[in-house]
Design a protein around this motif. Sequence first.
Motif, PDB file in Angstrom:
ATOM      1  N   LEU A 139      32.552  24.926  39.480  1.00  0.00           N
ATOM      2  CA  LEU A 139      32.978  26.327  39.407  1.00  0.00           C
ATOM      3  C   LEU A 139      33.516  26.619  38.021  1.00  0.00           C
ATOM      4  CD1 LEU A 139      34.939  28.323  42.057  1.00  0.00           C
ATOM      5  CD2 LEU A 139      35.613  28.465  39.682  1.00  0.00           C
ATOM      6  N   ARG A 140      32.962  27.632  37.401  1.00  0.00           N
ATOM      7  CA  ARG A 140      33.421  28.054  36.074  1.00  0.00           C
ATOM      8  C   ARG A 140      33.668  29.560  36.099  1.00  0.00           C
ATOM      9  NH1 ARG A 140      32.943  26.257  30.609  1.00  0.00           N
ATOM     10  NH2 ARG A 140      34.514  27.519  29.516  1.00  0.00           N
ATOM     11  N   LEU A 141      34.849  29.952  35.634  1.00  0.00           N
ATOM     12  CA  LEU A 141      35.221  31.366  35.644  1.00  0.00           C
ATOM     13  C   LEU A 141      36.177  31.634  34.491  1.00  0.00           C
ATOM     14  CD1 LEU A 141      35.231  34.152  37.062  1.00  0.00           C
ATOM     15  CD2 LEU A 141      37.067  33.304  38.520  1.00  0.00           C
ATOM     16  N   GLN A 142      35.942  32.715  33.785  1.00  0.00           N
ATOM     17  CA  GLN A 142      36.827  33.140  32.696  1.00  0.00           C
ATOM     18  C   GLN A 142      37.319  34.555  32.980  1.00  0.00           C
ATOM     19  OE1 GLN A 142      34.296  32.623  29.226  1.00  0.00           O
ATOM     20  NE2 GLN A 142      35.150  30.589  28.832  1.00  0.00           N
ATOM     21  N   VAL A 143      38.590  34.792  32.682  1.00  0.00           N
ATOM     22  CA  VAL A 143      39.196  36.110  32.857  1.00  0.00           C
ATOM     23  C   VAL A 143      39.801  36.529  31.526  1.00  0.00           C
ATOM     24  CG1 VAL A 143      40.862  37.490  34.152  1.00  0.00           C
ATOM     25  CG2 VAL A 143      39.718  35.546  35.273  1.00  0.00           C
ATOM     26  N   GLN A 144      39.362  37.656  31.013  1.00  0.00           N
ATOM     27  CA  GLN A 144      39.843  38.140  29.723  1.00  0.00           C
ATOM     28  C   GLN A 144      41.237  38.754  29.862  1.00  0.00           C
ATOM     29  OE1 GLN A 144      38.172  37.562  26.930  1.00  0.00           O
ATOM     30  NE2 GLN A 144      36.472  36.636  28.064  1.00  0.00           N
ATOM     31  N   PRO A 145      41.996  38.830  28.773  1.00  0.00           N
ATOM     32  CA  PRO A 145      43.319  39.468  28.834  1.00  0.00           C
ATOM     33  C   PRO A 145      43.224  40.894  29.377  1.00  0.00           C
ATOM     34  CG  PRO A 145      43.058  38.307  26.757  1.00  0.00           C
ATOM     35  CD  PRO A 145      41.707  38.281  27.428  1.00  0.00           C
ATOM     36  N   GLY A 146      44.036  41.200  30.368  1.00  0.00           N
ATOM     37  CA  GLY A 146      44.054  42.532  30.940  1.00  0.00           C
ATOM     38  C   GLY A 146      42.910  42.854  31.875  1.00  0.00           C
ATOM     39  N   GLU A 147      42.064  41.869  32.173  1.00  0.00           N
ATOM     40  CA  GLU A 147      40.912  42.114  33.042  1.00  0.00           C
ATOM     41  C   GLU A 147      41.317  41.999  34.509  1.00  0.00           C
ATOM     42  OE1 GLU A 147      36.195  40.769  33.355  1.00  0.00           O
ATOM     43  OE2 GLU A 147      37.661  39.371  32.531  1.00  0.00           O
ATOM     44  N   PHE A 148      40.676  42.807  35.363  1.00  0.00           N
ATOM     45  CA  PHE A 148      40.906  42.771  36.808  1.00  0.00           C
ATOM     46  C   PHE A 148      39.633  42.216  37.440  1.00  0.00           C
ATOM     47  CE2 PHE A 148      43.742  44.917  40.085  1.00  0.00           C
ATOM     48  CZ  PHE A 148      43.173  44.272  41.165  1.00  0.00           C
ATOM     49  N   VAL A 149      39.705  40.976  37.910  1.00  0.00           N
ATOM     50  CA  VAL A 149      38.547  40.292  38.483  1.00  0.00           C
ATOM     51  C   VAL A 149      38.787  40.065  39.975  1.00  0.00           C
ATOM     52  CG1 VAL A 149      37.149  38.190  38.459  1.00  0.00           C
ATOM     53  CG2 VAL A 149      37.972  39.157  36.308  1.00  0.00           C
ATOM     54  N   CYS A 150      37.838  40.482  40.789  1.00  0.00           N
ATOM     55  CA  CYS A 150      37.903  40.237  42.223  1.00  0.00           C
ATOM     56  C   CYS A 150      36.943  39.110  42.596  1.00  0.00           C
ATOM     57  CB  CYS A 150      37.536  41.497  43.004  1.00  0.00           C
ATOM     58  SG  CYS A 150      38.779  42.805  42.920  1.00  0.00           S
ATOM     59  N   VAL A 151      37.361  38.302  43.556  1.00  0.00           N
ATOM     60  CA  VAL A 151      36.553  37.186  44.051  1.00  0.00           C
ATOM     61  C   VAL A 151      36.285  37.423  45.528  1.00  0.00           C
ATOM     62  CG1 VAL A 151      36.445  34.702  44.444  1.00  0.00           C
ATOM     63  CG2 VAL A 151      37.523  35.588  42.359  1.00  0.00           C
ATOM     64  N   LEU A 175      34.322  43.667  50.670  1.00  0.00           N
ATOM     65  CA  LEU A 175      33.481  44.013  49.524  1.00  0.00           C
ATOM     66  C   LEU A 175      33.836  45.382  48.968  1.00  0.00           C
ATOM     67  CD1 LEU A 175      31.174  43.509  47.591  1.00  0.00           C
ATOM     68  CD2 LEU A 175      29.566  44.235  49.388  1.00  0.00           C
ATOM     69  N   ARG A 176      34.135  46.346  49.821  1.00  0.00           N
ATOM     70  CA  ARG A 176      34.483  47.685  49.330  1.00  0.00           C
ATOM     71  C   ARG A 176      35.773  47.640  48.507  1.00  0.00           C
ATOM     72  NH1 ARG A 176      34.717  51.293  54.504  1.00  0.00           N
ATOM     73  NH2 ARG A 176      35.724  49.389  55.222  1.00  0.00           N
ATOM     74  N   GLU A 177      36.746  46.867  48.966  1.00  0.00           N
ATOM     75  CA  GLU A 177      37.986  46.734  48.205  1.00  0.00           C
ATOM     76  C   GLU A 177      37.707  46.123  46.838  1.00  0.00           C
ATOM     77  OE1 GLU A 177      42.401  45.360  49.334  1.00  0.00           O
ATOM     78  OE2 GLU A 177      40.950  43.714  49.473  1.00  0.00           O
ATOM     79  N   ALA A 178      36.863  45.103  46.803  1.00  0.00           N
ATOM     80  CA  ALA A 178      36.538  44.451  45.535  1.00  0.00           C
ATOM     81  C   ALA A 178      35.840  45.400  44.572  1.00  0.00           C
ATOM     82  CB  ALA A 178      35.659  43.223  45.789  1.00  0.00           C
ATOM     83  N   LEU A 179      34.887  46.172  45.081  1.00  0.00           N
ATOM     84  CA  LEU A 179      34.152  47.105  44.230  1.00  0.00           C
ATOM     85  C   LEU A 179      35.036  48.257  43.767  1.00  0.00           C
ATOM     86  CD1 LEU A 179      30.785  47.258  46.208  1.00  0.00           C
ATOM     87  CD2 LEU A 179      31.231  46.041  44.064  1.00  0.00           C
ATOM     88  N   ALA A 180      36.035  48.624  44.573  1.00  0.00           N
ATOM     89  CA  ALA A 180      36.942  49.699  44.199  1.00  0.00           C
ATOM     90  C   ALA A 180      37.926  49.262  43.130  1.00  0.00           C
ATOM     91  CB  ALA A 180      37.698  50.198  45.430  1.00  0.00           C
ATOM     92  N   LEU A 181      38.390  48.014  43.201  1.00  0.00           N
ATOM     93  CA  LEU A 181      39.442  47.555  42.301  1.00  0.00           C
ATOM     94  C   LEU A 181      38.917  46.820  41.070  1.00  0.00           C
ATOM     95  CD1 LEU A 181      42.072  46.115  44.825  1.00  0.00           C
ATOM     96  CD2 LEU A 181      42.302  48.185  43.444  1.00  0.00           C
ATOM     97  N   GLY A 182      37.900  46.019  41.234  1.00  0.00           N
ATOM     98  CA  GLY A 182      37.529  45.068  40.193  1.00  0.00           C
ATOM     99  C   GLY A 182      36.713  45.654  39.070  1.00  0.00           C
TER     100      GLY A 182
END
Length: 268
Positions: free
Chosen positions: A25-37, A187-194
Amino acid sequence: MLDIEIVRKCYPDRGGRSHIALADLRLQVQPGEFVCVVGPSGCGKSTLLNVVGGLDHDVSGRVTLDGSPLQDGIGFMFQEPRLMPWLTVIENVLLVAGDDPTAPARARDLLQAMELGDVLDAYPGRLSGGMQRRVALARAFVIEPRVLLMDEPFVSLDAPTADRLRAMLVSLWQRCNTSVLFVTHDLREALALGGRVCFMSGAPGRVMLEWREGLSGPRLPNDAAVLALQRELLDRHPALLAGLLDQSGNAGQGRAQGRNNIEVRTDA
């Protein structure tokens, strides 16, 4: 940048063998980014957060923030508020703040913003479920975290309360410029927030597909644009929420960039 690389995370099972929860598993999150899993039950979403948050060290891999081990500056919000019943609201928020002399004023400001200014000295037993979640959200932000980990924080709440808390979360995130890693089964929550949504495979979990933001402005899970994008994703990948990609995922052909900023991850 938050850089997560998990080669393997195993749990022993009753037969003396190992259950591989996460692999490659490889994942990067940029500063200030909102990532949903997003991923199916049992794919290792919560395990991922526990590893990133330092709650589980028994793993082959590494987690770094700007090239250094991630040791502090981490906020965590769980599925349950996890408030201490013998502490008041303000004391629960300050529980994670240590000896920071600026924390009490910041805690009061956060609780006022959460519309909890009149219950600072109340105990959690007096609060509704939604109010307890607001206290937990204030506690997560009181240390002004560089990284905020959220494990299905709004699950089991009624829709209006959950929407209200999502709006409060977005407001705090925009104000603090925190990097957010948000786990959800919705999924809807993820698409709304991320700004980016990462879909995990079934166990052993890995990121198999990413979606990058194509919608603009604040949105709710039931917004028409969110529902339309959900339909498109599931039309293209009917088994997506089961942790599977069908043939349209171009499996075995490296990374493929599709419509609406969809990136299939088949390199792991």
